[in-house]
Design a protein around this motif. Structure first.
Motif, PDB file in Angstrom:
ATOM      1  N   VAL A  44      13.385   3.606 -38.559  1.00 29.00           N
ATOM      2  CA  VAL A  44      14.317   3.803 -39.668  1.00 29.00           C
ATOM      3  C   VAL A  44      13.670   3.380 -40.990  1.00 29.00           C
TER       4      VAL A  44
ATOM      5  N   ILE B 167      22.791   1.442 -42.949  1.00 30.41           N
ATOM      6  CA  ILE B 167      22.381   1.961 -41.649  1.00 30.41           C
ATOM      7  C   ILE B 167      22.264   0.808 -40.667  1.00 30.41           C
TER       8      ILE B 167
ATOM      9  N   VAL C 242      18.999   8.832 -44.165  1.00 33.91           N
ATOM     10  CA  VAL C 242      18.459   7.885 -45.149  1.00 33.91           C
ATOM     11  C   VAL C 242      18.713   8.369 -46.576  1.00 33.91           C
TER      12      VAL C 242
ATOM     13  N   LEU D  25      17.587  11.739 -38.962  1.00 30.66           N
ATOM     14  CA  LEU D  25      17.181  10.506 -39.639  1.00 30.66           C
ATOM     15  C   LEU D  25      16.897  10.758 -41.116  1.00 30.66           C
TER      16      LEU D  25
ATOM     17  N   SER E 250      20.980  -0.322 -36.992  1.00 33.66           N
ATOM     18  CA  SER E 250      19.965   0.133 -36.045  1.00 33.66           C
ATOM     19  C   SER E 250      19.734  -0.917 -34.971  1.00 33.66           C
TER      20      SER E 250
ATOM     21  N   VAL F 148      21.924   4.266 -35.713  1.00 38.14           N
ATOM     22  CA  VAL F 148      20.701   4.756 -35.082  1.00 38.14           C
ATOM     23  C   VAL F 148      20.408   3.922 -33.839  1.00 38.14           C
TER      24      VAL F 148
ATOM     25  N   VAL G 176      19.449  -1.556 -44.534  1.00 37.44           N
ATOM     26  CA  VAL G 176      19.203  -1.433 -43.095  1.00 37.44           C
ATOM     27  C   VAL G 176      19.551  -2.751 -42.416  1.00 37.44           C
TER      28      VAL G 176
ATOM     29  N   SER H  49      14.734   0.811 -32.670  1.00 34.68           N
ATOM     30  CA  SER H  49      14.663   1.897 -33.647  1.00 34.68           C
ATOM     31  C   SER H  49      14.416   1.420 -35.072  1.00 34.68           C
ATOM     32  N   CYS H  50      14.487   0.128 -35.306  1.00 35.28           N
ATOM     33  CA  CYS H  50      14.482  -0.397 -36.673  1.00 35.28           C
ATOM     34  C   CYS H  50      13.217  -0.010 -37.444  1.00 35.28           C
TER      35      CYS H  50
END
Length: 327
Positions: free
Chosen positions: A288, A278, A272, A268, A280, A233, A305, A284-285
């Motif tokens: 997410v 993922i 998820v 998105l 990122s 992402v 993440v 964008s974190c």
């Protein structure tokens, strides 16, 4: 030595895979200015590609302004200027012990060219004044098709430097520079040749920034079990595209790769629910994590993440601080 990997079963043409990997190596400083690229024979042995294909990629890189071909010698990463510049910033010679030698050698060279000391002083002061004027207006630029890349740069630079900046599409840069007396243009090393071609005739200086090499993240990718679903992402479509090429080149079909830009809610939400990990960018974190939180009732096991390090390397941030007179 940087290793390049070509995935023959990928939908992405082999020449595009190699072009993006070499461009990434240059932009992340794995291939610094002046570095000699591998010969077409070496790359052919490493990647399995025909030497004509590799020659075509090198010509594309040369056309993009990131490498120079030297007859009988090889292909070298172009020195964009500013990357390793060390300028006199203070008269405190004890703090900068090499400054005196630099000043002496510069004056010696000017005198050899017939310049008087008074003229040399005027030239130095004019350069300093010009840079200070340029620092008053800082423009961040990227092509319109990947303006999100410029937005990533803008957000990170404003956070690190705490000064106002303006994001300008590359296609509008010339018009904006016509309206300003002097400016500093900041862009990714990916786009430096385009920016210089526009800015140089308008007496604006251009400073490229280097991106993070994602070494730690790539180690994690290499160690993942076959069949793992990986999500990528970013705010920038270009960053997502390059990341996908590199992952496919490293692992082929061993991993399922899903990609999404930060504002694409549909992708998105699908990511998820499917991905185990993922990656990122910092911008964008939060989005997410918010998407995961909102979908928690539908997820048996939330994905891990990993928010990547700053998009711009600290060396470039520190250089900009010095060039803009912020320290």
């Amino acid at each position: 030595m940087v290793q390049f990997h070509i995935q023959p079963d990928s939908d992405i043409p082999a020449s595009t895979q190699l072009y993006n990997q070499i461009l990434f190596a240059i932009a992340s400083r794995q291939f610094p200015p002046g570095h000699r690229l591998p010969s077409t024979r070496q790359l052919a042995m490493q990647t399995g590609l025909h030497r004509n294909t590799i020659s075509k990629v090198y010509r594309q890189l040369e056309d993009a302004g990131v490498v120079d071909a030297q007859a009988g010698s090889g292909i070298y990463v172009r020195d964009q200027g500013h990357a390793t510049a060390a300028h006199i910033k203070s008269p405190l010679l004890e703090q900068y012990p090499q400054a005196h030698k630099i000043i002496q050698s510069s004056l010696d060279e000017l005198v050899k060219q017939g310049c008087s000391l008074g003229q040399a002083r005027e030239l130095f002061l004019a350069e300093v004044d010009w840079r200070l004027r340029c620092s008053a207006s800082v423009l961040v630029t990227a092509p319109s098709h990947d303006i999100a890349n410029g937005e990533v740069l803008l957000r990170e630079l404003e956070r690190a430097l705490a000064i106002p900046m303006q994001l300008v599409p590359m296609e509008e840069l010339g018009q904006i520079l016509d309206q300003t007396r002097s400016s500093t243009v900041v862009t990714s090393r990916y786009f430096i040749a385009q920016a210089e071609a526009i800015a140089s005739p308008k007496a604006a200086r251009v400073i490229p920034v280097d991106i993070y090499d994602f070494e730690q993240e790539l180690k994690l990718i290499k160690a993942m079990q076959k069949g793992t679903c990986v999500g990528i992402v970013s705010l920038s479509a270009g960053t997502v595209g390059v990341a996908e090429v590199i992952i496919h080149s490293l692992r082929g079909d061993d991993l399922l790769v899903m990609t999404a830009q930060m504002n694409d809610r549909y992708k998105l939400n699908a990511m998820v629910r499917t991905a185990q990990t993922i990656f990122s960018d910092q911008v964008s974190c939060a989005t997410v994590k918010a998407t995961i939180s909102a979908s928690r009732d539908d997820i048996i096991r939330p994905p891990q993440v990993i928010c990547c390090e700053n998009f711009i390397v600290s060396k470039s941030i520190n250089l900009l601080k010095r060039e803009l007179g912020l320290e």
